[in-house]
Motif scaffolding. Structure first.
Motif, PDB file in Angstrom:
ATOM      1  N   THR A 106       0.812  -1.213   0.000  1.00 18.56           N
ATOM      2  CA  THR A 106       0.000   0.000   0.000  1.00 18.56           C
ATOM      3  C   THR A 106       0.850   1.269   0.000  1.00 18.56           C
ATOM      4  N   CYS A 107       2.081   1.180   0.464  1.00 13.68           N
ATOM      5  CA  CYS A 107       2.952   2.355   0.604  1.00 13.68           C
ATOM      6  C   CYS A 107       3.246   2.982  -0.761  1.00 13.68           C
ATOM      7  N   CYS A 162       5.940   9.941   6.493  1.00 12.55           N
ATOM      8  CA  CYS A 162       6.166   9.220   7.747  1.00 12.55           C
ATOM      9  C   CYS A 162       7.617   9.349   8.201  1.00 12.55           C
ATOM     10  N   GLU A 189       3.401   6.577  17.637  1.00  9.63           N
ATOM     11  CA  GLU A 189       2.269   6.751  16.720  1.00  9.63           C
ATOM     12  C   GLU A 189       2.275   8.093  15.978  1.00  9.63           C
ATOM     13  N   CYS A 200       3.785   8.732  13.293  1.00 13.68           N
ATOM     14  CA  CYS A 200       3.838   8.490  11.850  1.00 13.68           C
ATOM     15  C   CYS A 200       2.451   8.222  11.270  1.00 13.68           C
ATOM     16  N   LEU A 201       1.461   7.942  12.105  1.00 19.08           N
ATOM     17  CA  LEU A 201       0.125   7.597  11.608  1.00 19.08           C
ATOM     18  C   LEU A 201      -0.610   8.772  10.954  1.00 19.08           C
ATOM     19  N   PRO A 202      -0.726   9.934  11.595  1.00 15.84           N
ATOM     20  CA  PRO A 202      -1.525  11.015  10.993  1.00 15.84           C
ATOM     21  C   PRO A 202      -1.034  11.519   9.631  1.00 15.84           C
ATOM     22  N   CYS A 249       0.350   9.924   7.156  1.00 13.25           N
ATOM     23  CA  CYS A 249       0.293   8.939   6.074  1.00 13.25           C
ATOM     24  C   CYS A 249      -0.999   9.109   5.276  1.00 13.25           C
ATOM     25  N   VAL A 300      -2.232   7.292   2.836  1.00  9.94           N
ATOM     26  CA  VAL A 300      -2.893   6.059   2.404  1.00  9.94           C
ATOM     27  C   VAL A 300      -3.137   5.090   3.565  1.00  9.94           C
ATOM     28  N   ASP A 301      -2.908   5.505   4.759  1.00 12.06           N
ATOM     29  CA  ASP A 301      -3.121   4.686   5.961  1.00 12.06           C
ATOM     30  C   ASP A 301      -2.498   3.297   5.840  1.00 12.06           C
ATOM     31  N   CYS A 302      -1.226   3.259   5.483  1.00 10.64           N
ATOM     32  CA  CYS A 302      -0.562   1.965   5.314  1.00 10.64           C
ATOM     33  C   CYS A 302       0.288   1.581   6.524  1.00 10.64           C
ATOM     34  N   ASP A 316       0.430   0.392  10.469  1.00 10.42           N
ATOM     35  CA  ASP A 316      -0.318  -0.219  11.558  1.00 10.42           C
ATOM     36  C   ASP A 316       0.579  -0.275  12.792  1.00 10.42           C
TER      37      ASP A 316
END
Length: 190
Positions: free
Chosen positions: A113-114, A120, A148, A150-152, A154, A156-158, A160
């Protein structure tokens, strides 16, 4: 009379040199309370407390600029340790700073997905994410602090967050809750 003056000058020079040496040898760098606070913080350098790292947060606590309850990675145990050190009341974790997870987390990137946007990488405060523009990125698990951040960014929300698997390398024996609170009586018989 001249001998007494020479003795006094000699003693003054000796004690002056001794004090000068002691001032250099036993010089205290920085603020000792800041160092003690910094040692209690988890050293994740995540910035969730609104400071760029644990040392600036420790300095702000020592100056009284911010409370002791702004460190999500440290959680309640760090807040309690800071309260004990500073002799203040422990406060609940500030909700604006984030949530504390009792289980250590590590980021993983789903490679399929990346898109290689590098957002990130820019957000990671400890450089645990590696990769190049328009290429897949990956996380160095040993360096990831689970903050966490790195989450906001991104798009494509790849990314977890998964629990760190327990192994003999990272397992720590939990400290008993009553350690240091049990009175010990020593009887001396004459």
């Amino acid at each position: 009379m001249l001998m007494a003056i020479l003795v006094m000058v000699g003693l003054a020079a000796f004690f002056g040199a001794l004090l000068g040496y002691a001032a250099i040898k036993f010089k205290v760098e920085g603020d000792p309370i800041t160092d003690q606070i910094d040692q209690l913080l988890p050293q994740t350098q995540c910035g969730q407390c609104s400071y760029p790292g644990c040392r600036p947060y420790a300095e702000a606590i020592a100056k009284g600029e911010i409370g002791i309850n702004h460190c999500p990675p440290g959680g309640d145990s760090t807040i309690q340790a800071l309260a004990d050190l500073l002799d203040v009341e422990p406060l609940p974790l500030d909700e604006e700073a984030g949530e504390h997870s009792d289980v250590p987390l590590v980021a993983i990137i789903r490679e399929e997905t990346c898109i290689g946007c590098t957002l990130c990488i820019q957000a990671c405060p400890v450089d645990a994410i590696v990769g190049a523009a328009k290429l897949m990125h990956t996380v160095i698990a040993d360096e990831c602090t689970g903050c966490e951040l790195c989450l906001p960014p991104c798009p494509v929300d790849c990314i977890d967050m998964i629990p760190v698997p327990q192994s003999t390398d990272n397992w720590v024996w939990p400290e008993p809750a009553t350690l240091g609170k049990i009175p010990i009586k020593i009887e001396v018989k004459a």
